[in-house]
Write a protein that holds these residues in place. Structure first.
Motif, PDB file in Angstrom:
ATOM      1  N   GLN A  85      -6.151  -7.688  71.808  1.00 60.75           N
ATOM      2  CA  GLN A  85      -5.171  -8.773  72.407  1.00 60.75           C
ATOM      3  C   GLN A  85      -5.440  -9.627  73.469  1.00 60.75           C
ATOM      4  OE1 GLN A  85      -1.162  -7.565  71.698  1.00 60.75           O
ATOM      5  NE2 GLN A  85      -1.291  -5.822  70.795  1.00 60.75           N
ATOM      6  N   GLY A  86      -6.293  -9.072  74.238  1.00 62.73           N
ATOM      7  CA  GLY A  86      -6.531  -9.766  75.532  1.00 62.73           C
ATOM      8  C   GLY A  86      -7.483 -11.029  75.198  1.00 62.73           C
ATOM      9  N   LYS A  87      -8.340 -10.890  74.391  1.00 65.34           N
ATOM     10  CA  LYS A  87      -9.385 -11.474  73.818  1.00 65.34           C
ATOM     11  C   LYS A  87      -8.643 -12.799  73.210  1.00 65.34           C
ATOM     12  CE  LYS A  87     -12.147 -11.596  70.486  1.00 65.34           C
ATOM     13  NZ  LYS A  87     -13.178 -11.065  69.345  1.00 65.34           N
ATOM     14  N   ASP A  88      -7.624 -12.315  72.414  1.00 62.19           N
ATOM     15  CA  ASP A  88      -7.029 -13.435  71.432  1.00 62.19           C
ATOM     16  C   ASP A  88      -6.030 -14.045  72.530  1.00 62.19           C
ATOM     17  OD1 ASP A  88      -7.755 -12.396  69.051  1.00 62.19           O
ATOM     18  OD2 ASP A  88      -6.147 -11.348  68.742  1.00 62.19           O
ATOM     19  N   TYR A  89      -5.331 -13.662  73.362  1.00 64.17           N
ATOM     20  CA  TYR A  89      -4.756 -14.225  74.354  1.00 64.17           C
ATOM     21  C   TYR A  89      -5.321 -15.561  75.368  1.00 64.17           C
ATOM     22  CZ  TYR A  89      -0.953 -15.216  77.927  1.00 64.17           C
ATOM     23  OH  TYR A  89      -0.200 -15.760  78.882  1.00 64.17           O
ATOM     24  N   LEU A  90      -6.685 -14.984  75.684  1.00 64.75           N
ATOM     25  CA  LEU A  90      -7.450 -16.092  76.424  1.00 64.75           C
ATOM     26  C   LEU A  90      -7.898 -16.921  75.567  1.00 64.75           C
ATOM     27  CD1 LEU A  90      -9.475 -13.511  78.698  1.00 64.75           C
ATOM     28  CD2 LEU A  90      -7.909 -15.018  79.425  1.00 64.75           C
ATOM     29  N   THR A  91      -8.499 -16.659  74.424  1.00 68.48           N
ATOM     30  CA  THR A  91      -8.781 -17.538  73.301  1.00 68.48           C
ATOM     31  C   THR A  91      -7.775 -18.719  73.187  1.00 68.48           C
ATOM     32  OG1 THR A  91     -10.396 -16.055  72.456  1.00 68.48           O
ATOM     33  CG2 THR A  91      -9.701 -18.110  71.046  1.00 68.48           C
ATOM     34  N   GLN A  92      -6.567 -18.257  72.712  1.00 67.51           N
ATOM     35  CA  GLN A  92      -5.389 -19.297  72.773  1.00 67.51           C
ATOM     36  C   GLN A  92      -5.131 -20.029  73.743  1.00 67.51           C
ATOM     37  OE1 GLN A  92      -2.611 -17.471  69.382  1.00 67.51           O
ATOM     38  NE2 GLN A  92      -2.778 -16.271  71.175  1.00 67.51           N
ATOM     39  N   THR A  93      -5.383 -19.404  74.930  1.00 72.69           N
ATOM     40  CA  THR A  93      -5.152 -20.248  76.193  1.00 72.69           C
ATOM     41  C   THR A  93      -6.098 -21.106  76.286  1.00 72.69           C
ATOM     42  OG1 THR A  93      -4.129 -18.127  77.224  1.00 72.69           O
ATOM     43  CG2 THR A  93      -4.915 -20.050  78.670  1.00 72.69           C
ATOM     44  N   ILE A  94      -7.285 -20.976  76.028  1.00 68.40           N
ATOM     45  CA  ILE A  94      -8.638 -22.065  76.268  1.00 68.40           C
ATOM     46  C   ILE A  94      -8.248 -23.075  75.048  1.00 68.40           C
ATOM     47  CG2 ILE A  94     -10.920 -22.516  75.523  1.00 68.40           C
ATOM     48  CD1 ILE A  94     -11.248 -19.568  77.044  1.00 68.40           C
ATOM     49  N   LEU A  95      -7.706 -22.847  73.850  1.00 67.84           N
ATOM     50  CA  LEU A  95      -7.723 -23.722  72.824  1.00 67.84           C
ATOM     51  C   LEU A  95      -6.630 -24.630  73.034  1.00 67.84           C
ATOM     52  CD1 LEU A  95      -8.173 -21.526  69.600  1.00 67.84           C
ATOM     53  CD2 LEU A  95      -9.682 -23.366  70.442  1.00 67.84           C
ATOM     54  N   LEU A  96      -5.371 -24.101  73.539  1.00 69.91           N
ATOM     55  CA  LEU A  96      -4.177 -24.823  74.064  1.00 69.91           C
ATOM     56  C   LEU A  96      -4.652 -26.093  75.150  1.00 69.91           C
ATOM     57  CD1 LEU A  96      -1.205 -22.405  74.348  1.00 69.91           C
ATOM     58  CD2 LEU A  96      -1.478 -24.208  73.165  1.00 69.91           C
ATOM     59  N   SER A  97      -5.535 -25.664  75.997  1.00 66.09           N
ATOM     60  CA  SER A  97      -6.044 -26.542  76.883  1.00 66.09           C
ATOM     61  C   SER A  97      -6.540 -27.619  76.551  1.00 66.09           C
ATOM     62  CB  SER A  97      -6.617 -25.768  78.265  1.00 66.09           C
ATOM     63  OG  SER A  97      -8.014 -25.632  77.695  1.00 66.09           O
ATOM     64  N   THR A  98      -7.158 -27.674  75.401  1.00 68.74           N
ATOM     65  CA  THR A  98      -7.973 -28.828  74.909  1.00 68.74           C
ATOM     66  C   THR A  98      -7.010 -29.904  73.949  1.00 68.74           C
ATOM     67  OG1 THR A  98      -8.416 -27.670  72.795  1.00 68.74           O
ATOM     68  CG2 THR A  98     -10.100 -27.323  74.472  1.00 68.74           C
ATOM     69  N   CYS A  99      -5.741 -29.405  73.850  1.00 70.58           N
ATOM     70  CA  CYS A  99      -4.934 -30.203  73.158  1.00 70.58           C
ATOM     71  C   CYS A  99      -4.383 -31.363  73.954  1.00 70.58           C
ATOM     72  CB  CYS A  99      -3.635 -29.518  72.643  1.00 70.58           C
ATOM     73  SG  CYS A  99      -3.827 -28.105  71.716  1.00 70.58           S
ATOM     74  N   ASN A 100      -3.975 -32.495  73.435  1.00 72.04           N
ATOM     75  CA  ASN A 100      -3.308 -33.731  74.305  1.00 72.04           C
ATOM     76  C   ASN A 100      -2.213 -33.552  74.717  1.00 72.04           C
ATOM     77  OD1 ASN A 100      -2.065 -34.193  71.824  1.00 72.04           O
ATOM     78  ND2 ASN A 100      -2.843 -36.535  71.853  1.00 72.04           N
ATOM     79  N   PHE A 102       1.615 -30.703  75.260  1.00 76.45           N
ATOM     80  CA  PHE A 102       1.685 -29.313  75.667  1.00 76.45           C
ATOM     81  C   PHE A 102       3.323 -29.138  75.738  1.00 76.45           C
ATOM     82  CE2 PHE A 102       1.208 -25.636  78.877  1.00 76.45           C
ATOM     83  CZ  PHE A 102       0.989 -24.802  78.016  1.00 76.45           C
ATOM     84  N   VAL A 103       3.717 -28.131  74.925  1.00 76.04           N
ATOM     85  CA  VAL A 103       5.364 -27.802  75.004  1.00 76.04           C
ATOM     86  C   VAL A 103       5.331 -26.187  75.167  1.00 76.04           C
ATOM     87  CG1 VAL A 103       7.426 -27.529  74.032  1.00 76.04           C
ATOM     88  CG2 VAL A 103       6.004 -29.751  73.479  1.00 76.04           C
ATOM     89  N   ALA A 104       5.897 -25.845  76.280  1.00 77.86           N
ATOM     90  CA  ALA A 104       5.659 -24.320  76.595  1.00 77.86           C
ATOM     91  C   ALA A 104       6.623 -23.765  77.474  1.00 77.86           C
ATOM     92  CB  ALA A 104       4.459 -24.182  77.436  1.00 77.86           C
ATOM     93  N   ALA A 105       7.045 -22.534  77.723  1.00 75.10           N
ATOM     94  CA  ALA A 105       7.952 -21.874  78.428  1.00 75.10           C
ATOM     95  C   ALA A 105       7.147 -21.810  79.907  1.00 75.10           C
ATOM     96  CB  ALA A 105       8.286 -20.594  77.908  1.00 75.10           C
ATOM     97  N   ARG A 106       7.989 -21.777  81.058  1.00 78.01           N
ATOM     98  CA  ARG A 106       7.604 -21.373  82.104  1.00 78.01           C
ATOM     99  C   ARG A 106       7.025 -20.045  82.417  1.00 78.01           C
ATOM    100  NH1 ARG A 106      12.160 -22.934  85.762  1.00 78.01           N
ATOM    101  NH2 ARG A 106      10.940 -21.971  87.145  1.00 78.01           N
ATOM    102  N   CYS A 107       5.898 -19.706  82.341  1.00 78.45           N
ATOM    103  CA  CYS A 107       5.212 -18.523  82.199  1.00 78.45           C
ATOM    104  C   CYS A 107       3.648 -18.529  82.789  1.00 78.45           C
ATOM    105  CB  CYS A 107       5.167 -17.766  80.847  1.00 78.45           C
ATOM    106  SG  CYS A 107       4.294 -18.471  79.781  1.00 78.45           S
ATOM    107  N   SER A 108       3.429 -17.427  82.997  1.00 78.64           N
ATOM    108  CA  SER A 108       1.827 -17.480  83.794  1.00 78.64           C
ATOM    109  C   SER A 108       0.989 -17.985  82.754  1.00 78.64           C
ATOM    110  CB  SER A 108       1.361 -16.008  84.296  1.00 78.64           C
ATOM    111  OG  SER A 108       1.589 -14.920  82.938  1.00 78.64           O
ATOM    112  N   GLY A 109       1.143 -17.729  81.268  1.00 77.92           N
ATOM    113  CA  GLY A 109       0.278 -18.365  80.436  1.00 77.92           C
ATOM    114  C   GLY A 109       0.140 -19.861  80.581  1.00 77.92           C
TER     115      GLY A 109
END
Length: 137
Positions: A85-100, A102-109
């Protein structure tokens, strides 16, 4: 608008409200895809039902939350679940950072995504307070 959970703390947006906001931003920003980062099976299904082929998700095991459980307390029945689950979370974080955009809640992620991102053309953050505090007792 502030949304409060049962404990009285402010919380992230309900999924239907988030989806309607994403629909507006999708059109406004002329985006052709949505990359949805979530571990929640219900949220993934709702977004896939609404946005169909526009919604791209990371191939992962989803969590089926019951009774507003804390993310950190929900496990998937598999070996090395904490690690995966940690690996999936980090992978998704990295993938999100490559988008142009970003819509998100205010959270640490979201902070992690912003730190990794080179340059978003557009951002929108739900300003509905914060996630509830989890007691370590």
């Amino acid at each position: 608008m502030l949304l409060k959970d049962q404990s009285g703390t402010q919380s992230p947006p309900p999924v239907e409200f988030a989806a309607s906001t994403v629909a507006v931003k999708l059109k406004e920003w002329k985006c052709n895809k949505i990359f949805l980062a979530t571990e929640d099976k219900n949220i993934a299904q709702i977004f896939k039902n609404i946005f169909k082929d526009l919604c791209v998700t990371f191939d992962r095991e989803y969590v089926d939350y019951k009774n507003e459980q804390a993310v950190s307390l929900v496990r998937i029945d598999r070996d090395n679940d904490h690690f995966l689950q940690g690996k999936d979370y980090l992978t998704q974080t990295i993938l999100l950072s490559t988008c142009n955009s970003f819509v998100a809640a205010r959270c640490s992620g979201s902070v992690g995504v912003m730190m990794l991102a080179k340059n978003f053309e557009h951002t929108y953050f739900f300003n509905l307070g914060r996630y509830g505090v989890i007691s370590l007792d």
